[in-house]
Design an enzyme around this catalytic site. Structure first.
Site, PDB file in Angstrom:
ATOM      1  N   GLY A 141       0.667  -1.010   0.077  1.00 49.24           N
ATOM      2  CA  GLY A 141       0.124   0.350  -0.238  1.00 49.24           C
ATOM      3  C   GLY A 141       0.846   1.512   0.045  1.00 49.24           C
ATOM      4  O   GLY A 141       0.408   2.297   0.384  1.00 49.24           O
ATOM      5  N   SER A 142       2.453   1.456  -0.781  1.00 45.79           N
ATOM      6  CA  SER A 142       2.435   2.219  -0.942  1.00 45.79           C
ATOM      7  C   SER A 142       2.019   3.274  -1.989  1.00 45.79           C
ATOM      8  O   SER A 142       2.358   4.787  -1.470  1.00 45.79           O
ATOM      9  CB  SER A 142       4.192   2.198  -0.549  1.00 45.79           C
ATOM     10  OG  SER A 142       4.630   1.707  -2.371  1.00 45.79           O
ATOM     11  N   ASN A 143       1.604   3.313  -2.547  1.00 41.45           N
ATOM     12  CA  ASN A 143       0.736   3.830  -3.561  1.00 41.45           C
ATOM     13  C   ASN A 143      -0.219   4.477  -3.071  1.00 41.45           C
ATOM     14  O   ASN A 143      -1.287   5.657  -3.389  1.00 41.45           O
ATOM     15  CB  ASN A 143       0.328   3.076  -5.056  1.00 41.45           C
ATOM     16  CG  ASN A 143       1.500   3.057  -5.577  1.00 41.45           C
ATOM     17  OD1 ASN A 143       2.202   4.234  -6.019  1.00 41.45           O
ATOM     18  ND2 ASN A 143       1.932   1.711  -5.961  1.00 41.45           N
ATOM     19  N   LYS A 191     -16.335 -16.436  -9.232  1.00 39.25           N
ATOM     20  CA  LYS A 191     -15.587 -14.896  -9.394  1.00 39.25           C
ATOM     21  C   LYS A 191     -16.445 -13.768 -10.113  1.00 39.25           C
ATOM     22  O   LYS A 191     -16.632 -12.965  -9.087  1.00 39.25           O
ATOM     23  CB  LYS A 191     -14.896 -14.839 -10.495  1.00 39.25           C
ATOM     24  CG  LYS A 191     -13.842 -13.681 -10.969  1.00 39.25           C
ATOM     25  CD  LYS A 191     -12.637 -13.854 -12.001  1.00 39.25           C
ATOM     26  CE  LYS A 191     -11.837 -12.547 -13.134  1.00 39.25           C
ATOM     27  NZ  LYS A 191     -10.602 -13.052 -12.325  1.00 39.25           N
ATOM     28  N   MET A 228      -3.367  -8.264  -6.151  1.00 43.05           N
ATOM     29  CA  MET A 228      -3.093  -9.101  -7.285  1.00 43.05           C
ATOM     30  C   MET A 228      -4.305 -10.129  -8.161  1.00 43.05           C
ATOM     31  O   MET A 228      -4.164 -11.644  -7.690  1.00 43.05           O
ATOM     32  CB  MET A 228      -2.145  -9.621  -6.220  1.00 43.05           C
ATOM     33  CG  MET A 228      -1.037  -9.021  -5.792  1.00 43.05           C
ATOM     34  SD  MET A 228      -0.371  -8.055  -6.600  1.00 43.05           S
ATOM     35  CE  MET A 228       0.609  -9.708  -7.627  1.00 43.05           C
ATOM     36  N   ARG A 229      -5.825  -9.504  -8.870  1.00 41.65           N
ATOM     37  CA  ARG A 229      -6.242 -10.489  -9.051  1.00 41.65           C
ATOM     38  C   ARG A 229      -6.846  -9.637 -10.416  1.00 41.65           C
ATOM     39  O   ARG A 229      -6.847  -8.653 -10.531  1.00 41.65           O
ATOM     40  CB  ARG A 229      -7.825 -10.683  -7.934  1.00 41.65           C
ATOM     41  CG  ARG A 229      -7.646 -11.444  -7.576  1.00 41.65           C
ATOM     42  CD  ARG A 229      -8.270 -11.519  -6.584  1.00 41.65           C
ATOM     43  NE  ARG A 229      -8.744 -12.033  -5.266  1.00 41.65           N
ATOM     44  CZ  ARG A 229      -7.871 -13.644  -5.491  1.00 41.65           C
ATOM     45  NH1 ARG A 229      -8.301 -14.317  -6.397  1.00 41.65           N
ATOM     46  NH2 ARG A 229      -7.949 -14.262  -3.964  1.00 41.65           N
ATOM     47  N   ASN A 247      -4.776   1.970 -14.022  1.00 43.12           N
ATOM     48  CA  ASN A 247      -3.657   0.763 -13.333  1.00 43.12           C
ATOM     49  C   ASN A 247      -1.935   0.683 -13.171  1.00 43.12           C
ATOM     50  O   ASN A 247      -1.724   2.005 -14.412  1.00 43.12           O
ATOM     51  CB  ASN A 247      -3.818  -0.680 -13.967  1.00 43.12           C
ATOM     52  CG  ASN A 247      -2.451  -1.473 -13.214  1.00 43.12           C
ATOM     53  OD1 ASN A 247      -2.412  -1.643 -11.491  1.00 43.12           O
ATOM     54  ND2 ASN A 247      -1.940  -2.235 -14.200  1.00 43.12           N
ATOM     55  N   HIS A 275       2.341   0.024 -13.342  1.00 35.21           N
ATOM     56  CA  HIS A 275       2.416  -0.911 -13.355  1.00 35.21           C
ATOM     57  C   HIS A 275       4.310  -0.670 -13.745  1.00 35.21           C
ATOM     58  O   HIS A 275       4.771   0.427 -14.384  1.00 35.21           O
ATOM     59  CB  HIS A 275       2.587  -2.168 -14.595  1.00 35.21           C
ATOM     60  CG  HIS A 275       3.180  -3.113 -15.372  1.00 35.21           C
ATOM     61  ND1 HIS A 275       2.849  -4.227 -14.260  1.00 35.21           N
ATOM     62  CD2 HIS A 275       3.983  -3.359 -15.744  1.00 35.21           C
ATOM     63  CE1 HIS A 275       3.562  -5.274 -15.067  1.00 35.21           C
ATOM     64  NE2 HIS A 275       4.716  -4.688 -15.410  1.00 35.21           N
TER      65      HIS A 275
HETATM   66  C1  GRF Z   1       3.683  -1.330  -7.012  1.00 36.01           C
HETATM   67  O1  GRF Z   1       5.062  -1.567  -7.508  1.00 36.01           O
HETATM   68  C2  GRF Z   1       2.322  -1.330  -8.768  1.00 36.01           C
HETATM   69  O2  GRF Z   1       2.976  -0.724 -10.446  1.00 36.01           O
HETATM   70  C3  GRF Z   1       2.515  -2.686  -8.345  1.00 36.01           C
HETATM   71  O3  GRF Z   1       1.889  -3.227  -6.865  1.00 36.01           O
HETATM   72  C4  GRF Z   1       3.348  -3.043  -6.474  1.00 36.01           C
HETATM   73  C5  GRF Z   1       2.435  -1.915  -5.236  1.00 36.01           C
HETATM   74  O4  GRF Z   1       2.781  -1.455  -4.413  1.00 36.01           O
HETATM   75  N1  GRF Z   1       1.525  -2.953  -9.483  1.00 36.01           N
HETATM   76  P1  GRF Z   1       2.232  -0.922  -3.182  1.00 36.01           P
HETATM   77  O5  GRF Z   1       1.575  -2.153  -2.592  1.00 36.01           O
HETATM   78  O6  GRF Z   1       1.718  -0.093  -3.625  1.00 36.01           O
HETATM   79  O7  GRF Z   1       3.725  -0.068  -2.334  1.00 36.01           O
END
Ligand code: GRF
Length: 202
Positions: free
Chosen positions: A12-14, A65, A90-91, A107, A109
């Site tokens: 969850g750093s984002n 699902k 992750m889904r 998203n 990436h």
């Molecule tokens: C990030 O590197 C993002 O690009 C990828 O998953 C990671 C999530 O990191 N899709 P965080 O949970 O936000 O720290």
């Protein structure tokens, strides 16, 4: 103001970077909801601290699902969500789900797509030995790590880099790029056109 939901399964750093940008007024939207499928995820603590509503929806509790996503959609509707921000969720979302929210799911990436799709993009780029990798923010379509690109930025892989040092620079860049991309969406600096969703910048 648009209501945002962040979907995340892990650290969850984002999430934190976006929550901070909302709090300081850099993103003018409401961060209404965290959708999380993993009760052990660190992001849950972060959402609690940021006082963001949490929808913990565990896939194992549903027969299909479709039912799992129906529950998520219920939360989204209740919160009148206008933008879905995937941040380490992750889904894979089903085609029907993507269709329902087409043009309103983005998203992030950690590579320069279309290179190094998948869950280990940073390590894959590092192991491959490319000199340049980076970060991509894109609209989500039916395929994994695929869809119209909103923003991309490069990260150079230096000779002295370790996987950890590279990861740390990539994450730092993500935390800057994601709020910027969200603002482009909110300010309608790009519009989606056509059946295959193509971005037109203005
Ligand atoms: C990030 O590197 C993002 O690009 C990828 O998953 C990671 C999530 O990191 N899709 P965080 O949970 O936000 O720290």
């Amino acid at each position: 103001m648009i209501n945002i939901a962040i979907f995340a399964s892990g650290r969850g750093s984002n999430f934190s970077a976006i929550a901070k940008a909302v709090k300081t007024g850099k993103i003018k939207a409401n961060l209404r909801l965290l959708v999380c499928d993993n009760e052990e995820a660190q992001v849950i603590r972060k959402a609690r601290r940021a006082k963001v509503e949490i929808a913990l929806v565990k896939r194992e509790l549903f027969d299909s699902k479709e039912d799992f996503e129906a529950k998520i959609i219920k939360h989204l509707k209740e919160n009148k969500i206008g933008l879905i921000v995937l941040a380490g969720f992750m889904r894979m979302l089903s085609h029907d789900f993507v269709k329902l929210y087409k043009g309103r799911i983005i998203n992030i990436h950690p590579s320069l797509l279309p290179s190094f799709k998948g869950a280990h993009a940073i390590k894959d780029a590092f192991d491959y030995g490319v000199r340049l990798t980076g970060v991509t923010v894109h609209f989500v379509d039916e395929k994994m790590d695929h869809g119209p690109v909103i923003l991309q930025a490069p990260v150079e892989i230096r000779p002295k880099d370790t996987l950890a040092s590279l990861e740390s620079r990539i994450h730092k860049l993500e935390h800057r790029l994601y709020p910027e991309a969200i603002n482009m969406f909110l300010n309608k600096r790009m519009v989606i056109s056509g059946r295959k969703i193509r971005i037109v910048y203005r």
